[in-house]
Structure formats: structure tokens, C-alpha cells
Design a protein around this motif. Structure first.
Motif, PDB file in Angstrom:
ATOM      1  N   GLY A   1       9.431  -8.289   5.793  1.00  0.00           N
ATOM      2  CA  GLY A   1       9.444  -7.333   4.683  1.00  0.00           C
ATOM      3  C   GLY A   1       8.064  -6.847   4.276  1.00  0.00           C
ATOM      4  O   GLY A   1       7.942  -6.041   3.353  1.00  0.00           O
ATOM      5  N   SER A   2       7.037  -7.308   4.973  1.00  0.00           N
ATOM      6  CA  SER A   2       5.691  -6.870   4.608  1.00  0.00           C
ATOM      7  C   SER A   2       5.468  -5.433   5.080  1.00  0.00           C
ATOM      8  O   SER A   2       5.298  -4.526   4.268  1.00  0.00           O
ATOM      9  CB  SER A   2       4.648  -7.815   5.214  1.00  0.00           C
ATOM     10  OG  SER A   2       3.370  -7.282   5.038  1.00  0.00           O
ATOM     11  N   ALA A   3       5.477  -5.237   6.396  1.00  0.00           N
ATOM     12  CA  ALA A   3       5.491  -3.903   7.010  1.00  0.00           C
ATOM     13  C   ALA A   3       4.468  -2.929   6.415  1.00  0.00           C
ATOM     14  O   ALA A   3       4.824  -1.877   5.889  1.00  0.00           O
ATOM     15  CB  ALA A   3       6.897  -3.323   6.933  1.00  0.00           C
ATOM     16  N   GLY A   4       3.212  -3.289   6.501  1.00  0.00           N
ATOM     17  CA  GLY A   4       2.160  -2.395   5.988  1.00  0.00           C
ATOM     18  C   GLY A   4       2.241  -2.303   4.476  1.00  0.00           C
ATOM     19  O   GLY A   4       2.131  -3.297   3.774  1.00  0.00           O
ATOM     20  N   THR A   5       2.478  -1.094   3.980  1.00  0.00           N
ATOM     21  CA  THR A   5       2.538  -0.909   2.525  1.00  0.00           C
ATOM     22  C   THR A   5       3.979  -0.956   2.006  1.00  0.00           C
ATOM     23  O   THR A   5       4.221  -0.687   0.832  1.00  0.00           O
ATOM     24  CB  THR A   5       1.915   0.444   2.136  1.00  0.00           C
ATOM     25  OG1 THR A   5       2.560   1.471   2.902  1.00  0.00           O
ATOM     26  CG2 THR A   5       0.430   0.475   2.409  1.00  0.00           C
ATOM     27  N   TYR A   6       4.919  -1.311   2.863  1.00  0.00           N
ATOM     28  CA  TYR A   6       6.344  -1.323   2.489  1.00  0.00           C
ATOM     29  C   TYR A   6       6.607  -2.230   1.288  1.00  0.00           C
ATOM     30  O   TYR A   6       7.432  -1.924   0.429  1.00  0.00           O
ATOM     31  CB  TYR A   6       7.144  -1.812   3.695  1.00  0.00           C
ATOM     32  CG  TYR A   6       8.645  -1.650   3.631  1.00  0.00           C
ATOM     33  CD1 TYR A   6       9.254  -0.507   4.143  1.00  0.00           C
ATOM     34  CD2 TYR A   6       9.465  -2.651   3.125  1.00  0.00           C
ATOM     35  CE1 TYR A   6      10.636  -0.366   4.133  1.00  0.00           C
ATOM     36  CE2 TYR A   6      10.840  -2.517   3.102  1.00  0.00           C
ATOM     37  CZ  TYR A   6      11.424  -1.373   3.619  1.00  0.00           C
ATOM     38  OH  TYR A   6      12.788  -1.242   3.607  1.00  0.00           O
ATOM     39  N   SER A   7       5.878  -3.350   1.237  1.00  0.00           N
ATOM     40  CA  SER A   7       6.142  -4.295   0.150  1.00  0.00           C
ATOM     41  C   SER A   7       5.785  -3.699  -1.208  1.00  0.00           C
ATOM     42  O   SER A   7       6.241  -4.185  -2.243  1.00  0.00           O
ATOM     43  CB  SER A   7       5.381  -5.605   0.373  1.00  0.00           C
ATOM     44  OG  SER A   7       4.009  -5.339   0.480  1.00  0.00           O
ATOM     45  N   ILE A   8       4.983  -2.648  -1.198  1.00  0.00           N
ATOM     46  CA  ILE A   8       4.649  -1.979  -2.465  1.00  0.00           C
ATOM     47  C   ILE A   8       5.520  -0.738  -2.671  1.00  0.00           C
ATOM     48  O   ILE A   8       5.966  -0.475  -3.785  1.00  0.00           O
ATOM     49  CB  ILE A   8       3.147  -1.632  -2.488  1.00  0.00           C
ATOM     50  CG1 ILE A   8       2.357  -2.952  -2.450  1.00  0.00           C
ATOM     51  CG2 ILE A   8       2.780  -0.833  -3.731  1.00  0.00           C
ATOM     52  CD1 ILE A   8       0.884  -2.800  -2.261  1.00  0.00           C
ATOM     53  N   THR A   9       5.816  -0.020  -1.596  1.00  0.00           N
ATOM     54  CA  THR A   9       6.631   1.197  -1.766  1.00  0.00           C
ATOM     55  C   THR A   9       8.128   0.874  -1.874  1.00  0.00           C
ATOM     56  O   THR A   9       8.882   1.640  -2.450  1.00  0.00           O
ATOM     57  CB  THR A   9       6.405   2.183  -0.602  1.00  0.00           C
ATOM     58  OG1 THR A   9       6.682   1.502   0.628  1.00  0.00           O
ATOM     59  CG2 THR A   9       4.984   2.704  -0.565  1.00  0.00           C
ATOM     60  N   GLN A  10       8.562  -0.253  -1.298  1.00  0.00           N
ATOM     61  CA  GLN A  10       9.980  -0.651  -1.353  1.00  0.00           C
ATOM     62  C   GLN A  10      10.079  -2.112  -1.812  1.00  0.00           C
ATOM     63  O   GLN A  10      10.516  -2.998  -1.065  1.00  0.00           O
ATOM     64  CB  GLN A  10      10.635  -0.529   0.044  1.00  0.00           C
ATOM     65  CG  GLN A  10      10.581   0.842   0.668  1.00  0.00           C
ATOM     66  CD  GLN A  10      11.582   1.801   0.032  1.00  0.00           C
ATOM     67  OE1 GLN A  10      12.596   1.383  -0.538  1.00  0.00           O
ATOM     68  NE2 GLN A  10      11.300   3.087   0.128  1.00  0.00           N
TER      69      GLN A  10
END
Ligand code: SF4
Ligand code: SF4
Length: 452
Positions: A383-392
Motif C-alpha cells: 500500500g505504499s506505492a510511491g505517494t499512494y499512501s498520501i493520495t489514497q
């Protein structure tokens, strides 16, 4: 899958590339079974097959067409379409599963770029995305912001606060130097880092992409890598001018800015490459996967295509370099016999799905005497996936907790991984300590390996 592009559309290189990918898909749906977002949401449009259809519809439609049905198709491309593509983690698990070899990530990049042109975003999203790009990609700026973030952590919004280490983690870092930490870039860590990068006397030299957030969050990783390489007679030539690999810009749909960073890195590395550097070593598998694609992404740039292909050919994850060294080394001392507390390894998507190196770190750790705990659902993204943890943040947190359940099922004393994003994300739960695996190897090997 049949496609319906006009000849004019097919004259454009990105549509040609998309057409090729679309035609390779036989819409069997096997990929849905291993897609993390499909598993969580159960909506066809949140799985790879559905997203492929959405991108096909997007690229085949044209809001300015003379043809009413093409215009109608274009009118169905909305914020909803954007939501389903935004939810994709770019983890590429679907590519590993696909029996037809569909290059989904190529199609996704093309689709996202076109969608960004057609469908606007609310100002909050625009602000967040541009803020992330500007905050993360410059190491010095990131370190300064991180120091501020640690201080004012209680005031930060939830998803962001999760990413900022607690002050007590600084103390933990002092006791356990392998833990990831932000402001633990203490003078001694920095000195170690410099020491680790000063082995220019060695005849074999490599370059190392130091990354943008990693030096701030976990400065010991690159230093540990340099120390491990030095034991095998390999020095690291420092290249101060090289910076962020470009992935953050690129995956936030600022592809031109991402390409500019790729070109700047190629220019920075090129003199050392011409001088004989044998590899560009990556310790963050996310950056490594991206640098390995420079050649493909700059293939239509006449000034950089050739050098970009050379850079990609030289890009190696540290596991590849170390794996080769260990394979040709029969010194018994390499069986480092570390403590026997079990370790769970989380293989980042960018290592297993993008670089095809699943199982390689585990092999080295086993060879060196570590005890590895079995891990279920190893193919699923954390669920980290670059900035994914902040955008999603919601989906990201669900995936993180599911991943931690799997990793902790057999009671490991520590979790190891190979990407700073995964490391910080898993650590943010405050459960089992998480390290980069190369730090554990650095701790376990004797300081000097006996001569062969
Ligand atoms: S598994 Fe491959 S061929 Fe089948 S639907 Fe998914 S992408 Fe298409
Ligand atoms: S990249 Fe990952 S999240 Fe996106 S469609 Fe493929 S498997 Fe699902």
C-alpha cells in the motif's frame, strides 16, 4: 482485444504503443485475482481488466470528433474514470499474473497522461500533488521539511502524520541503527555515509543513486551498501549532481518534469560511465525499477535515447550485484551466522513485479545464515506505492495492515524489505521493526572478509 483507432490517431507514437498493449489483452480476467485494489473493492473498474477497458474508451474517444458516437464516448470520461485509475497502485502484480504478457504499466502511463489533460481536479488535489512533487524530490529540501514535520507532527493531517517518524523513533534509532528514522541523520551517520562513499582507491567502481527521500529517512542504507560492497572490493564513486530518479514526478502525471530529471541524471553519470563504472547500483527498488526504464521512456528523444539505454543496461539492484559476488565466492566466512531470530522479508512490488527479482533477497539472506519466516500473500502490495499512501490513505492503510498481518503471522523479530517507501510505510504502524535487508547483511558480515 479489438481496437478502433483512426489512422490519424495511430500516427501518434503513444497511441501506437497503447494500441499494441490493448491488442495483446485477451480479457481473460486472470489478473483480477492478484490485483490488490480489486481484492479490496470487488469492482471490475478497480481491477486491471476494467482499467484496461477504461483506458481504451478514453483513448478511442475524442470530445471534438465529427462523429457523434465518439463524442458520446468522450462524454463518459469523467471524474469517476479518474477515481478508478487513481486507485491503481502501479504495483504491476497484474503483469506478473497475465498469461499474455500485457504491459499494463505502459498503458496506464499513457492513459493517466491523457486523462489529466481531459479531466480537471479539484484545487485541493492539485495542491496536494504539486506539494508532494516539490517537497519530496530535492533531498536537502526534504530533510529540512522532515525536521520541521517531526517537530510539528501533531498538527499534520492523519495520512501525512503517519509518514513522519515520532521523536521517540529518533531515540530508538540511536539504540538500533538499522531502524528507519528521519532526523537520525546524526553527525555520526553522516560521517559513516561519507566514509562509505570514499572507497575510490578500489579498482572496481560503481555509481549509486542515493535517492531523494532515503538519505533523509534512513541515511544508513546507502552507507551500509557502500560498506558491504567495499568488503567485496567494489568502491562507490560519488556523483553529487545526480538527484531524484524522476519517478515521483512521472507517477504524479508530471511526465515532462520526470523526463527532465532522467536527462539530468544521465548527464551527471555519463563521465563516470565513460570512465568505466561497471554498474549504477540502486538500494531503493522503486528507483531501480524506474532507472531500468529510462531507455524505454527516452527512446523517442534523439539526444538521449542511446545514453538512456546504456544507463538502463547498467542499472542493478544491490541484490543483483551482491548475488553475483556471493555466487563466485566460496569463502566459508560468508556464512555470517547472525542471530537466529526469525526474519520476515517483504519483497517490494518494484523488486518482484517490475524487476523480476522476487526470491533473490531471500536466497542471499538464507545463504548468509538468516532464518526466514514464511510469508503468505507475498505478491500483494503493502500500500505504499510511491505517494499512494498520501493520495489514497484509506486503501493504503488497509493494504498495510493486511500486509503486516501476513508478515507477522509467524512471529518474526524483525521485518526486512528493499525499498524505502515500503520500509517507512510498514514502520508507520509502529509494530514489528522494519529495516532494509542490506543493513542486516552489513551488521552480520565481518568487517573485513578474509582474502580468498
Ligand atoms: S490477465 Fe492479461 S490478458 Fe487477461 S485480462 Fe488481464 S491483462 Fe488482459
Ligand atoms: S498495477 Fe496493481 S493495483 Fe494496478 S491494476 Fe495492476 S495489480 Fe491492480
Amino acid at each position: 482485444m479489438q481496437t478502433h483507432f483512426s489512422d490519424a490517431a495511430l500516427a501518434r507514437p503513444h497511441i501506437q504503443r497503447a494500441d499494441k498493449v490493448l491488442r495483446s489483452c485477451v480479457h481473460c480476467g486472470f489478473c483480477n485475482a492478484t490485483c490488490p485494489t480489486y481484492q479490496l473493492l470487488g469492482d471490475e473498474r478497480d481491477g486491471p481488466r476494467g482499467r484496461i477497458y477504461l483506458i481504451k474508451q478514453l483513448l478511442e474517444s475524442d470530445p471534438e470528433s465529427q462523429d457523434a458516437s465518439t463524442r458520446q464516448q468522450a462524454s463518459e470520461i469523467t471524474r469517476e474514470t479518474q477515481r478508478h485509475l487513481d486507485r491503481c497502485l502501479s504495483c504491476r502484480s497484474c503483469e506478473t499474473t497475465c498469461p499474455s504478457g500485457v504491459q499494463y504499466h505502459t498503458l496506464l502511463d499513457i492513459g493517466r497522461q491523457e486523462l489529466e489533460r481531459r479531466v480537471g481536479r479539484p484545487w485541493r488535489e492539485r495542491l496536494l500533488r504539486s506539494g508532494l512533487r516539490h517537497a519530496l524530490v530535492e533531498p536537502a529540501r526534504f530533510k529540512a521539511l522532515l525536521a520541521l514535520g517531526v517537530r510539528f507532527r501533531p498538527l499534520a493531517p492523519g495520512a501525512l502524520a503517519d509518514k513522519i517518524p515520532l521523536a521517540r523513533e529518533r531515540d530508538h534509532q540511536a539504540e538500533h541503527p538499522t531502524a528507519p528514522v528521519a532526523v537520525a541523520a546524526t553527525p555520526s551517520d553522516q560521517a559513516l555515509s561519507r566514509q562509505g562513499h570514499s572507497q575510490q582507491g578500489l579498482s572496481r567502481q560503481v555509481l549509486m543513486l542515493e535517492g531523494c527521500v532515503q538519505p533523509g529517512l534512513a541515511p544508513n542504507i546507502n552507507a551500509a551498501t557502500a560498506r558491504v560492497l567495499a568488503r567485496f572490493g567494489i568502491g562507490v564513486t560519488p556523483i553529487q549532481e545526480a538527484g531524484c530518479c524522476g519517478a515521483i514526478d512521472y507517477h504524479l502525471n508530471a511526465q515532462q518534469a520526470g523526463r527532465a530529471r532522467m536527462r539530468a541524471n544521465i548527464d551527471a553519470w555519463w563521465p563516470a560511465i565513460e570512465a568505466g563504472a561497471e554498474a549504477i547500483v540502486q538500494t531503493a527498488s522503486g528507483c531501480g525499477a524506474f532507472v531500468k526504464e529510462y531507455g524505454e521512456m527516452l527512446a523517442d528523444d534523439p539526444d538521449y535515447a542511446e545514453r538512456a539505454a546504456r544507463v538502463s543496461a547498467l542499472a542493478r539492484d544491490i541484490v543483483e550485484v551482491l548475488g553475483e559476488e556471493i555466487a563466485r565466492d566460496d569463502r566459508q566466512s560468508l556464512a555470517a551466522a547472525p542471530d537466529q531470530q526469525p526474519l520476515a522479508f517483504h519483497c517490494p512490488c518494484t523488486l518482484q513485479h517490475a524487476q523480476g527479482l522476487g526470491g533473490e533477497v531471500e536466497k542471499i539472506l538464507s545463504q548468509l545464515g538468516f532464518t526466514l519466516a514464511p510469508v503468505m500473500e507475498g505478491h500483494l502490495c503493502c500500500g505504499s506505492a510511491g505517494t499512494y499512501s498520501i493520495t489514497q490513505p484509506e486503501l493504503s492503510r488497509q493494504l498495510r495492515d493486511r500486509k503486516l498481518e501476513a508478515l507477522e503471522a509467524n512471529g518474526p523479530a524483525r521485518i526486512a524489505t528493499a525499498n524505502i517507501g515500503c520500509q517507512t510505510h510498514l514502520s508507520s504502524a509502529g509494530r514489528t521493526p522494519v529495516s532494509h535487508w542490506i543493513e542486516l547483511v552489513d551488521d552480520a558480515l565481518p568487517e573485513t572478509l578474509p582474502q580468498e
